[in-house]
Design a protein around this motif. Structure first.
Motif, PDB file in Angstrom:
ATOM      1  N   LYS A  33     -41.319  25.607 -56.128  1.00 28.54           N
ATOM      2  CA  LYS A  33     -42.247  25.627 -54.986  1.00 28.54           C
ATOM      3  C   LYS A  33     -42.203  24.313 -54.207  1.00 28.54           C
ATOM      4  O   LYS A  33     -42.390  24.286 -52.993  1.00 28.54           O
ATOM      5  CB  LYS A  33     -43.668  25.923 -55.470  1.00 28.54           C
ATOM      6  CG  LYS A  33     -43.886  27.367 -55.884  1.00 28.54           C
ATOM      7  CD  LYS A  33     -45.110  27.554 -56.747  1.00 28.54           C
ATOM      8  CE  LYS A  33     -46.388  27.177 -56.066  1.00 28.54           C
ATOM      9  NZ  LYS A  33     -47.570  27.460 -56.917  1.00 28.54           N
ATOM     10  N   ASP A  85     -42.703  35.658 -65.097  1.00 27.60           N
ATOM     11  CA  ASP A  85     -43.848  36.456 -65.524  1.00 27.60           C
ATOM     12  C   ASP A  85     -44.354  36.036 -66.898  1.00 27.60           C
ATOM     13  O   ASP A  85     -45.512  36.230 -67.208  1.00 27.60           O
ATOM     14  CB  ASP A  85     -43.453  37.953 -65.575  1.00 27.60           C
ATOM     15  CG  ASP A  85     -43.230  38.498 -64.184  1.00 27.60           C
ATOM     16  OD1 ASP A  85     -43.547  37.779 -63.222  1.00 27.60           O
ATOM     17  OD2 ASP A  85     -42.734  39.628 -64.069  1.00 27.60           O
ATOM     18  N   VAL A 105     -38.724  32.005 -53.123  1.00 32.34           N
ATOM     19  CA  VAL A 105     -39.762  32.010 -54.147  1.00 32.34           C
ATOM     20  C   VAL A 105     -40.817  33.083 -53.870  1.00 32.34           C
ATOM     21  O   VAL A 105     -41.347  33.173 -52.755  1.00 32.34           O
ATOM     22  CB  VAL A 105     -40.447  30.631 -54.246  1.00 32.34           C
ATOM     23  CG1 VAL A 105     -41.570  30.655 -55.290  1.00 32.34           C
ATOM     24  CG2 VAL A 105     -39.429  29.541 -54.595  1.00 32.34           C
ATOM     25  N   VAL A 106     -41.113  33.891 -54.892  1.00 27.53           N
ATOM     26  CA  VAL A 106     -42.199  34.875 -54.859  1.00 27.53           C
ATOM     27  C   VAL A 106     -43.122  34.560 -56.035  1.00 27.53           C
ATOM     28  O   VAL A 106     -42.657  34.446 -57.179  1.00 27.53           O
ATOM     29  CB  VAL A 106     -41.658  36.317 -54.965  1.00 27.53           C
ATOM     30  CG1 VAL A 106     -42.820  37.315 -55.084  1.00 27.53           C
ATOM     31  CG2 VAL A 106     -40.789  36.645 -53.763  1.00 27.53           C
ATOM     32  N   GLU A 107     -44.424  34.397 -55.753  1.00 23.43           N
ATOM     33  CA  GLU A 107     -45.404  34.103 -56.804  1.00 23.43           C
ATOM     34  C   GLU A 107     -46.530  35.129 -56.750  1.00 23.43           C
ATOM     35  O   GLU A 107     -47.123  35.348 -55.699  1.00 23.43           O
ATOM     36  CB  GLU A 107     -45.978  32.700 -56.635  1.00 23.43           C
ATOM     37  CG  GLU A 107     -46.973  32.327 -57.744  1.00 23.43           C
ATOM     38  CD  GLU A 107     -47.534  30.922 -57.572  1.00 23.43           C
ATOM     39  OE1 GLU A 107     -47.731  30.238 -58.580  1.00 23.43           O
ATOM     40  OE2 GLU A 107     -47.767  30.522 -56.406  1.00 23.43           O
ATOM     41  N   HIS A 108     -46.828  35.753 -57.889  1.00 17.92           N
ATOM     42  CA  HIS A 108     -47.879  36.776 -57.985  1.00 17.92           C
ATOM     43  C   HIS A 108     -47.707  37.854 -56.905  1.00 17.92           C
ATOM     44  O   HIS A 108     -48.675  38.305 -56.297  1.00 17.92           O
ATOM     45  CB  HIS A 108     -49.270  36.142 -57.860  1.00 17.92           C
ATOM     46  CG  HIS A 108     -49.532  35.067 -58.877  1.00 17.92           C
ATOM     47  ND1 HIS A 108     -49.271  35.225 -60.224  1.00 17.92           N
ATOM     48  CD2 HIS A 108     -50.025  33.798 -58.733  1.00 17.92           C
ATOM     49  CE1 HIS A 108     -49.597  34.113 -60.864  1.00 17.92           C
ATOM     50  NE2 HIS A 108     -50.053  33.231 -59.983  1.00 17.92           N
ATOM     51  N   ASN A 145     -43.441  39.933 -61.227  1.00 15.29           N
ATOM     52  CA  ASN A 145     -44.590  39.413 -60.488  1.00 15.29           C
ATOM     53  C   ASN A 145     -44.265  38.094 -59.801  1.00 15.29           C
ATOM     54  O   ASN A 145     -44.591  37.881 -58.641  1.00 15.29           O
ATOM     55  CB  ASN A 145     -45.773  39.244 -61.444  1.00 15.29           C
ATOM     56  CG  ASN A 145     -47.075  39.044 -60.713  1.00 15.29           C
ATOM     57  OD1 ASN A 145     -47.262  39.580 -59.636  1.00 15.29           O
ATOM     58  ND2 ASN A 145     -47.960  38.254 -61.293  1.00 15.29           N
ATOM     59  N   SER A 146     -43.616  37.197 -60.530  1.00 12.99           N
ATOM     60  CA  SER A 146     -43.237  35.888 -59.989  1.00 12.99           C
ATOM     61  C   SER A 146     -41.771  35.633 -60.320  1.00 12.99           C
ATOM     62  O   SER A 146     -41.366  35.732 -61.481  1.00 12.99           O
ATOM     63  CB  SER A 146     -44.113  34.785 -60.596  1.00 12.99           C
ATOM     64  OG  SER A 146     -45.479  34.982 -60.279  1.00 12.99           O
ATOM     65  N   TYR A 199     -44.663  36.394 -51.207  1.00 15.40           N
ATOM     66  CA  TYR A 199     -43.536  35.575 -50.753  1.00 15.40           C
ATOM     67  C   TYR A 199     -44.074  34.228 -50.275  1.00 15.40           C
ATOM     68  O   TYR A 199     -44.984  34.160 -49.449  1.00 15.40           O
ATOM     69  CB  TYR A 199     -42.808  36.302 -49.619  1.00 15.40           C
ATOM     70  CG  TYR A 199     -41.861  35.466 -48.797  1.00 15.40           C
ATOM     71  CD1 TYR A 199     -40.678  34.969 -49.344  1.00 15.40           C
ATOM     72  CD2 TYR A 199     -42.133  35.185 -47.455  1.00 15.40           C
ATOM     73  CE1 TYR A 199     -39.798  34.210 -48.584  1.00 15.40           C
ATOM     74  CE2 TYR A 199     -41.255  34.438 -46.682  1.00 15.40           C
ATOM     75  CZ  TYR A 199     -40.091  33.952 -47.250  1.00 15.40           C
ATOM     76  OH  TYR A 199     -39.219  33.208 -46.488  1.00 15.40           O
ATOM     77  N   LEU A 210     -42.059  27.158 -62.160  1.00 14.31           N
ATOM     78  CA  LEU A 210     -42.175  27.717 -60.817  1.00 14.31           C
ATOM     79  C   LEU A 210     -42.633  26.652 -59.835  1.00 14.31           C
ATOM     80  O   LEU A 210     -42.199  26.629 -58.673  1.00 14.31           O
ATOM     81  CB  LEU A 210     -43.146  28.901 -60.829  1.00 14.31           C
ATOM     82  CG  LEU A 210     -43.249  29.724 -59.530  1.00 14.31           C
ATOM     83  CD1 LEU A 210     -41.897  30.324 -59.161  1.00 14.31           C
ATOM     84  CD2 LEU A 210     -44.294  30.832 -59.678  1.00 14.31           C
TER      85      LEU A 210
END
Length: 471
Positions: A439, A471, A414-417, A396-397, A420, A435
């Motif tokens: 970010k 996650d 970075v990928v969150e929930h 997921n993140s 992208y 995270l």
């Protein structure tokens, strides 16, 4: 020896148009020594606007020889000679295509008088044949006829190779040698756009990045990416362009700039963002997404989760977020067939078998009967969820850490929930435990189906990047 050539055609695309006239002037490096000219029957109607431009009509070519009847003459006239033309790629591409249709490979070294004129007579307002001839007092009779344009190009070529180069220490031989070297250099670089020098190409980096083609006004007209910028740009210039539009693209390139990215993933992400931001004229296909078909999921009235495919821009799908975006319906169907096979799903409930009864797989005992209510939704949906999990991001993140632009640097994506957020460049001593730390080190970019697909493809590849999961 040089074969100075001009042709007239039924249009601007070698792949579909044909030659209507050819003229060849032979130059021995000192003077014109021979010439050849003939109309050619293109075996198709000549468009009205072409007749208006050239004066060549259907009636004029009705009894003219067809190309295969003069092909031997053209081979003999050009054998062992440098193929010279004003904007040489156009004439050369047409003649190559005509010979290719006969099963013959026509290949000659080429020299472009547009490029040569820019090198030897810099600073003119225009290098089109008509305006160039006017600027340096070359008579141009029968404009837009092969014989007239070829003769003017031959006179231009004669003037160009006789331009007095700077005398080195009073040595006239050295001056002549300088001109000879320039001719050899132009022959080697005849594939380059008229405004691009060999030095510019030689100085391009051989590393991953995003590159920009600019026109004479400095505007960006094309954005591309590559893991080897220099190699990819040379490939652009070595293509035999098949249409007037693609030739115009090449001839409009007046400058090249680039941004180093460090690795292919970041180059792909940045190229996608730049194309959407700048909307360059020659990136027409990429102004809109290259991934126009989506795989969607919904639950029907009986409680079955159903996979389907369709146009992402279609009104019916406007409020649905695709699980994955693909380039067309054909690939989407193939993708779904693969999931049906791997997860024992029902063809009918995946929109692959239109029927009011059981699907084909049920009839051959490969479907458990969800299509006719024999298998309960709760059981069937477990496998659908497994298929969905295989489509979306595995995590997921997460953060992808990869090679930077130079030693001691890293890139982070970075990928969150499942969204992208962007990418950045950090020193290899950069340390992060949350995270939010990552970010704070990135430049934000928009999330969209194109970048989602880029990241999915990368995560499924045999990459060697470090992935930190939150996650």
């Amino acid at each position: 020896m040089y074969a100075i050539i001009d042709i007239e055609t039924t249009g601007g695309q070698p792949a579909q148009d044909r030659i209507t006239e050819i003229a060849i002037f032979i130059h021995d490096g000192q003077k014109i020594v021979d010439k050849y000219n003939t109309l050619i029957n293109p075996q198709r109607p000549i468009p009205y606007f072409i007749t208006q431009l050239t004066g060549i009509s259907d009636e004029m070519v009705q009894d003219a020889p067809k190309f295969y009847e003069v092909a031997k003459d053209i081979v003999e006239f050009t054998e062992g000679k440098i193929f010279v033309a004003h904007n040489v790629r156009f004439d050369y591409s047409f003649i190559k295509k005509e010979f290719a249709d006969l099963g013959y490979t026509f290949q000659r070294k080429t020299l472009c008088t547009v490029r040569l004129s820019r090198s030897l007579i810099p600073g003119l307002p225009s290098y089109s044949l008509g305006k160039l001839c006017k600027s340096i007092d070359i008579p141009l009779n029968q404009r837009h006829r092969a014989i007239g344009d070829a003769e003017a190009t031959a006179v231009l070529f004669d003037k160009l190779i006789k331009i007095n180069r700077p005398v080195v220490d009073g040595n006239m031989h050295m001056a002549a040698e300088t001109t000879s070297q320039m001719l050899k250099q132009e022959i080697k670089t005849s594939l380059l756009p008229p405004n691009i020098s060999k030095e510019q190409v030689d100085n391009l980096p051989m590393v991953p990045g995003v590159y920009y083609f600019h026109n004479e006004a400095g505007e960006v007209i094309y954005v591309g990416k590559s893991i080897n910028i220099k190699k990819r740009i040379i490939q652009h210039f070595n293509i035999d362009y098949k249409s007037r539009k693609s030739l115009d693209f090449k001839n409009n390139i007046a400058d090249i700039t680039y941004e180093l990215m460090g690795n292919e993933l970041v180059a792909l992400l940045y190229e996608s963002a730049e194309i959407k931001r700048m909307k360059p004229f020659y990136n027409r296909q990429q102004r809109r997404s290259v991934f126009n078909t989506g795989i969607f999921v919904y639950e029907d009235e009986k409680g079955y989760k159903r996979l389907t495919y369709g146009s992402i821009n279609k009104a019916d799908n406007a409020n649905m977020t695709p699980l994955i975006a693909l380039s067309n319906h054909y690939k989407a169907k193939g993708f779904l067939y693969h999931k049906v096979s791997n997860f024992n799903l029902c063809q009918k409930l995946c929109d692959l078998y239109k029927t009011s009864g059981a699907c084909f797989d049920y009839q051959v005992h490969q479907c458990n009967g969800a299509c006719i209510g024999k298998e309960k939704p709760e059981t069937y949906n477990i496998r659908v969820n497994a298929a969905i999990d295989s489509i979306t991001y595995e995590h997921n993140s997460f953060v992808i850490i990869s090679k930077g632009r130079e030693p001691g640097e890293k890139t982070i994506v970075v990928v969150e929930h499942g969204t992208y957020l962007g990418f950045g460049f950090v020193d290899e001593t950069f340390s992060a435990s949350t995270l939010d730390d990552f970010k704070g080190a990135i430049t934000r970019y928009n999330d969209n189906k194109d970048v989602q697909q880029i990241i999915r493809n990368h995560m499924r590849s045999k990459h060697k990047d470090k992935v930190i999961v939150f996650d």
